[in-house]
Motif scaffolding. Sequence first.
Motif, PDB file in Angstrom:
ATOM      1  N   SER A  56       0.767  -1.177  -0.038  1.00 56.61           N
ATOM      2  CA  SER A  56      -0.026  -0.100   0.027  1.00 56.61           C
ATOM      3  C   SER A  56       0.909   1.341  -0.075  1.00 56.61           C
ATOM      4  CB  SER A  56      -0.742   0.138   1.353  1.00 56.61           C
ATOM      5  OG  SER A  56      -1.655  -1.099   1.404  1.00 56.61           O
ATOM      6  N   TRP A  57       2.101   0.984   0.713  1.00 58.14           N
ATOM      7  CA  TRP A  57       2.798   2.325   0.610  1.00 58.14           C
ATOM      8  C   TRP A  57       4.256   2.377   0.321  1.00 58.14           C
ATOM      9  CZ3 TRP A  57       1.511  -0.516   5.030  1.00 58.14           C
ATOM     10  CH2 TRP A  57       2.696  -1.177   5.823  1.00 58.14           C
ATOM     11  N   ALA A  58       4.869   1.121   0.098  1.00 54.93           N
ATOM     12  CA  ALA A  58       6.167   1.071  -0.288  1.00 54.93           C
ATOM     13  C   ALA A  58       6.545   1.601  -1.832  1.00 54.93           C
ATOM     14  CB  ALA A  58       6.895  -0.260  -0.005  1.00 54.93           C
ATOM     15  N   GLY A  59       7.028   2.578  -1.849  1.00 50.53           N
ATOM     16  CA  GLY A  59       7.455   3.124  -3.213  1.00 50.53           C
ATOM     17  C   GLY A  59       8.859   3.097  -3.614  1.00 50.53           C
ATOM     18  N   GLY A  60       9.547   2.738  -2.651  1.00 52.86           N
ATOM     19  CA  GLY A  60      11.035   2.874  -3.212  1.00 52.86           C
ATOM     20  C   GLY A  60      11.526   4.137  -3.259  1.00 52.86           C
ATOM     21  N   ARG A  61      12.762   4.233  -4.086  1.00 52.79           N
ATOM     22  CA  ARG A  61      13.477   5.393  -4.380  1.00 52.79           C
ATOM     23  C   ARG A  61      12.550   6.307  -4.847  1.00 52.79           C
ATOM     24  NH1 ARG A  61      16.348   7.101  -8.570  1.00 52.79           N
ATOM     25  NH2 ARG A  61      18.038   8.604  -7.940  1.00 52.79           N
ATOM     26  N   ARG A  62      12.466   7.484  -4.049  1.00 56.11           N
ATOM     27  CA  ARG A  62      11.759   8.687  -4.425  1.00 56.11           C
ATOM     28  C   ARG A  62      10.183   8.219  -4.345  1.00 56.11           C
ATOM     29  NH1 ARG A  62      13.426  12.007  -9.522  1.00 56.11           N
ATOM     30  NH2 ARG A  62      13.260  10.131 -10.682  1.00 56.11           N
ATOM     31  N   GLY A  63       9.822   7.101  -3.972  1.00 55.33           N
ATOM     32  CA  GLY A  63       8.635   6.662  -3.920  1.00 55.33           C
ATOM     33  C   GLY A  63       8.016   6.709  -5.287  1.00 55.33           C
ATOM     34  N   ARG A  64       8.753   6.417  -6.384  1.00 55.13           N
ATOM     35  CA  ARG A  64       8.451   6.169  -7.707  1.00 55.13           C
ATOM     36  C   ARG A  64       8.733   4.905  -8.435  1.00 55.13           C
ATOM     37  NH1 ARG A  64       9.366  11.257 -10.703  1.00 55.13           N
ATOM     38  NH2 ARG A  64       9.782   9.950 -12.385  1.00 55.13           N
ATOM     39  N   GLU A  65       9.055   3.805  -7.840  1.00 58.59           N
ATOM     40  CA  GLU A  65       9.663   2.847  -8.307  1.00 58.59           C
ATOM     41  C   GLU A  65       8.200   1.768  -8.961  1.00 58.59           C
ATOM     42  OE1 GLU A  65      12.436   0.106  -6.427  1.00 58.59           O
ATOM     43  OE2 GLU A  65      13.384   1.978  -5.579  1.00 58.59           O
ATOM     44  N   VAL A  66       7.050   2.040  -8.247  1.00 56.76           N
ATOM     45  CA  VAL A  66       5.929   1.032  -8.873  1.00 56.76           C
ATOM     46  C   VAL A  66       5.475   1.906  -9.892  1.00 56.76           C
ATOM     47  CG1 VAL A  66       3.932   0.104  -8.258  1.00 56.76           C
ATOM     48  CG2 VAL A  66       5.595  -0.021  -6.519  1.00 56.76           C
ATOM     49  N   MET A  67       5.051   3.306  -9.636  1.00 58.21           N
ATOM     50  CA  MET A  67       4.316   4.228 -10.555  1.00 58.21           C
ATOM     51  C   MET A  67       5.268   4.246 -12.049  1.00 58.21           C
ATOM     52  SD  MET A  67       4.454   7.991  -9.002  1.00 58.21           S
ATOM     53  CE  MET A  67       4.126   7.748  -7.290  1.00 58.21           C
ATOM     54  N   ASP A  68       6.694   4.428 -11.709  1.00 58.38           N
ATOM     55  CA  ASP A  68       7.477   4.487 -12.947  1.00 58.38           C
ATOM     56  C   ASP A  68       7.185   3.296 -13.582  1.00 58.38           C
ATOM     57  OD1 ASP A  68       8.550   7.081 -12.577  1.00 58.38           O
ATOM     58  OD2 ASP A  68      10.663   6.176 -11.939  1.00 58.38           O
ATOM     59  N   ARG A  69       7.118   2.150 -13.057  1.00 58.50           N
ATOM     60  CA  ARG A  69       7.011   0.953 -13.883  1.00 58.50           C
ATOM     61  C   ARG A  69       5.568   1.142 -14.788  1.00 58.50           C
ATOM     62  NH1 ARG A  69       6.115  -4.000 -12.322  1.00 58.50           N
ATOM     63  NH2 ARG A  69       5.234  -3.604 -10.065  1.00 58.50           N
ATOM     64  N   PHE A  70       4.801   1.754 -14.350  1.00 62.58           N
ATOM     65  CA  PHE A  70       3.328   1.890 -14.836  1.00 62.58           C
ATOM     66  C   PHE A  70       3.239   2.788 -15.960  1.00 62.58           C
ATOM     67  CE2 PHE A  70      -1.283   2.997 -14.552  1.00 62.58           C
ATOM     68  CZ  PHE A  70      -1.740   1.736 -15.266  1.00 62.58           C
ATOM     69  N   PHE A  71       4.003   3.888 -15.874  1.00 59.31           N
ATOM     70  CA  PHE A  71       3.895   5.127 -16.864  1.00 59.31           C
ATOM     71  C   PHE A  71       4.194   4.544 -18.437  1.00 59.31           C
ATOM     72  CE2 PHE A  71       5.554   8.134 -13.263  1.00 59.31           C
ATOM     73  CZ  PHE A  71       4.386   8.111 -12.798  1.00 59.31           C
ATOM     74  N   PRO A  72       5.032   3.711 -18.533  1.00 57.12           N
ATOM     75  CA  PRO A  72       5.300   3.409 -20.200  1.00 57.12           C
ATOM     76  C   PRO A  72       3.760   2.838 -20.881  1.00 57.12           C
ATOM     77  CG  PRO A  72       7.168   2.601 -18.947  1.00 57.12           C
ATOM     78  CD  PRO A  72       6.076   3.195 -18.006  1.00 57.12           C
TER      79      PRO A  72
END
Length: 183
Positions: A110-126
């Motif tokens: 629910s919360w763990a976003g990794g570096r800059r909180g971006r690791e999960v969302m960055d994977r989704f952006f493409p």
Amino acid sequence: MYPTPLCSHAGRGTFSEVYEPAEDTFLLMDALEKDADRLQQLSCTDVNPAAAECAVQTSERNRVCLQPVITDLVESLLPRLSGEVDVLLFNPPYVVTPSEEVGGRGIEASWAGGRRGREVMDRFFPTVARLLSNQGLFYLVTVAENKPDEIVTVMAESGLRGEPCLTRSAGRERLSVLRFGRT
Ligand SMILES: C[S@@+](CC[C@H](N)C(=O)[O-])C[C@H]1O[C@@H](n2cnc3c(N)ncnc32)[C@H](O)[C@@H]1O
């Protein structure tokens, strides 16, 4: 004004390992209410099986129809939904954490976003531009540490124009909902 959905079951009892709706949840709901005229359909996935089951119960309690899909991001829905999604919502794990905390399927997802909180969302952006229909809209919850301005720049490279839809402070978090659509 839309009534706040009944969701007191989330985060306790059977669903103690499910994210309990909080300020980020309610900011996203406010952004959707603001844009209600543009929105007609909902999609729903989660990597946490308990969250998917909890969403079923939420939908039943609020007399709407939801069929959650348990999958990583939207993996099991591609390529079937390519170009078909009119409304795409993501309230991701956005908290800055050690990278090792990312990738679980329990409450920590629910919360763990990794570096800059971006690791999960960055994977989704493409995947976003691939999913959206011509008139499709993508709503994303962020905090300041995610660098929302940089996310807008990154998404512009795949032809999506973004802007803040709503911004609010919640405790120490500066939350924003970004809205993206094709340019
Ligand atoms: C901040 S919570 C938001 C929960 C709820 N949608 C809300 O707005 O209150 C983030 C949700 O994303 C889910 N999640 C995290 N990583 C995921 C992934 N890779 N694929 C699908 N869902 C994921 C978590 O299990 C959690 O339910």
